[in-house]
Structures are given as C-alpha cells and as structure tokens.
Design a protein around this motif. Sequence first.
Motif, PDB file in Angstrom:
ATOM      1  N   GLU A  85       0.863  -1.177   0.000  1.00  8.00           N
ATOM      2  CA  GLU A  85       0.000   0.000   0.000  1.00  8.00           C
ATOM      3  C   GLU A  85       0.900   1.228   0.000  1.00  8.00           C
ATOM      4  O   GLU A  85       1.766   1.371   0.873  1.00  8.00           O
ATOM      5  N   LEU A  92       1.557   5.098   0.564  1.00  9.09           N
ATOM      6  CA  LEU A  92       0.973   6.167   1.373  1.00  9.09           C
ATOM      7  C   LEU A  92       1.512   7.524   0.942  1.00  9.09           C
ATOM      8  O   LEU A  92       2.644   7.642   0.447  1.00  9.09           O
ATOM      9  N   ASN A  93       0.700   8.530   1.125  1.00 15.41           N
ATOM     10  CA  ASN A  93       1.152   9.900   0.942  1.00 15.41           C
ATOM     11  C   ASN A  93       2.009  10.312   2.142  1.00 15.41           C
ATOM     12  O   ASN A  93       2.072   9.602   3.160  1.00 15.41           O
ATOM     13  N   GLU A  94       2.658  11.450   2.036  1.00 14.08           N
ATOM     14  CA  GLU A  94       3.535  11.896   3.120  1.00 14.08           C
ATOM     15  C   GLU A  94       2.771  12.134   4.418  1.00 14.08           C
ATOM     16  O   GLU A  94       3.335  12.021   5.503  1.00 14.08           O
ATOM     17  N   GLY A 111       0.441  10.236   5.506  1.00 16.03           N
ATOM     18  CA  GLY A 111      -0.015   8.957   6.022  1.00 16.03           C
ATOM     19  C   GLY A 111      -1.308   8.448   5.428  1.00 16.03           C
ATOM     20  O   GLY A 111      -1.735   7.335   5.730  1.00 16.03           O
ATOM     21  N   THR A 112      -1.949   9.244   4.576  1.00 22.58           N
ATOM     22  CA  THR A 112      -3.187   8.800   3.940  1.00 22.58           C
ATOM     23  C   THR A 112      -2.866   7.901   2.746  1.00 22.58           C
ATOM     24  O   THR A 112      -1.752   7.932   2.202  1.00 22.58           O
ATOM     25  N   MET A 113      -3.839   7.084   2.366  1.00 28.14           N
ATOM     26  CA  MET A 113      -3.634   6.146   1.262  1.00 28.14           C
ATOM     27  C   MET A 113      -3.561   6.898  -0.066  1.00 28.14           C
ATOM     28  O   MET A 113      -4.402   7.764  -0.346  1.00 28.14           O
ATOM     29  N   ALA A 114      -2.578   6.580  -0.866  1.00 21.82           N
ATOM     30  CA  ALA A 114      -2.419   7.231  -2.167  1.00 21.82           C
ATOM     31  C   ALA A 114      -3.515   6.779  -3.127  1.00 21.82           C
ATOM     32  O   ALA A 114      -3.809   5.584  -3.227  1.00 21.82           O
TER      33      ALA A 114
END
Length: 222
Positions: free
Chosen positions: A15, A17-19, A21-24
């Motif tokens: 998975e 993640l964006n910086e 912490g959210t899912m890309a």
Amino acid sequence: FARLAGFSPAGILVEILNEDGTMARLPELQRVAKKFDLKLVSIEDLVAYRMQHDSLIQKKESFELQTRFGRFHLHAYQQTTNDQVHIALTKGSWKTGDPVLTRINSTLVNNDILGTLTHDAEKRLDHMFRALNAEGRGAIVFINQESGYYNLLQRLKGLRENQEKGIIKAPGIPMDNKDFGIGAQILHDLRIRKMRLMTNSPQSKRVGIVGYGLEIVEYVPY
C-alpha cells in the motif's frame, strides 16, 4: 531481477501512502509511477484481462422450463473453481448491445431461514418475476453462494441489533465481488452487455464494472 539472481519469480502487494499517512489514490500513484518508471494498471484493467483470458464457468444444461411464474429458458453453469452450480432463467430474445432487464440474485436470499422467519422472502421472487413477465424479456441469474458459519453469526448479530431497535427484518445477504464476477461471465454468455438492473437497493458504483464489459443503463425498482 529475481530470475537473474537465481531466485524464483515472486510478487508483493504493498500500500503506497502519501507523506501525511493517507492512502495514495490514482493521481498520486500516477506521479509515483512516472517518477520511478513503474507500470500502472487499474482494477478495471485486471478485470478486463481476466474476462478475456479466463473462463470460470462451463454451461452444463440449457432447456425450456415451466415454472409457477410461467415458461422460461433455464441455463445451468458450473463454476470451475469450486464446482458450485449457478442458474439463469431467461425470457424472450435480444441482440448483443440491447438494454436488457436483468437481476443478479443470491440463492441464499430465497433459501434463508432468517429471512423466512422475519419477513416474506417469497414476495421478492414474486415481484421479480412479475416485473420480468411484464417486460416480456430479460434474465434473472441465481448465484449459488457458499454459506459459512461466520456469515450466519454476523447476520445473527445484525438481527439482534435490528430487533433491539424495533426492526423485525433480518439484515440482507450482500453479494461479494467474486460472486458478481461469476454473474458477469454468465451475462456475457447470455449476450447481455447493457443492463436495466432490477434492484430495490440504493444505487452504488461497482468497482471494475467497465472491466467486466457491462454497463448499467437504468436502475429498475421491483
């Protein structure tokens, strides 16, 4: 690289993640793929590939059937992955590309002790076939879901919670994505691509439906 180094080919699911912490999501994944020169495929791409190269059903029976709802053509398909047998009943004829009244139904919905005890499940069948007979052509696909103790326990928990709120009816039995995929292959065999989908549920987008080569052109309550 694994093959050149003498290792067996392998794959890994991760998975990204964006910086924060959210899912890309797709826009972020496209930027990552471009930066690192990676291949990027969508769920629709994967589904479309499997629809073109893998058949998970074999037609076993096809004949005219007289029922208490009228006369229909029965098609029986055996699923190659688990030997489950699924039934489709069709009425009338159509050309590939015609919008066709369609219902994909779990057989457990109509063979369900909790549903029988808490509401008139048979009425749903009556309404489905009344709509189909009024239309004069269409298809109802009965997916033979595998029942499990976990699903029953989950539904019992939901039933208890419903009744504590004063709601008599047991929770419905959802159809999962793998069952929808089998239903999609059956619809393809029946030359159905555009569906006038019979449903009383809230309309929701089904991930990958384009990859199945299907299009919902109308939602028809029954």
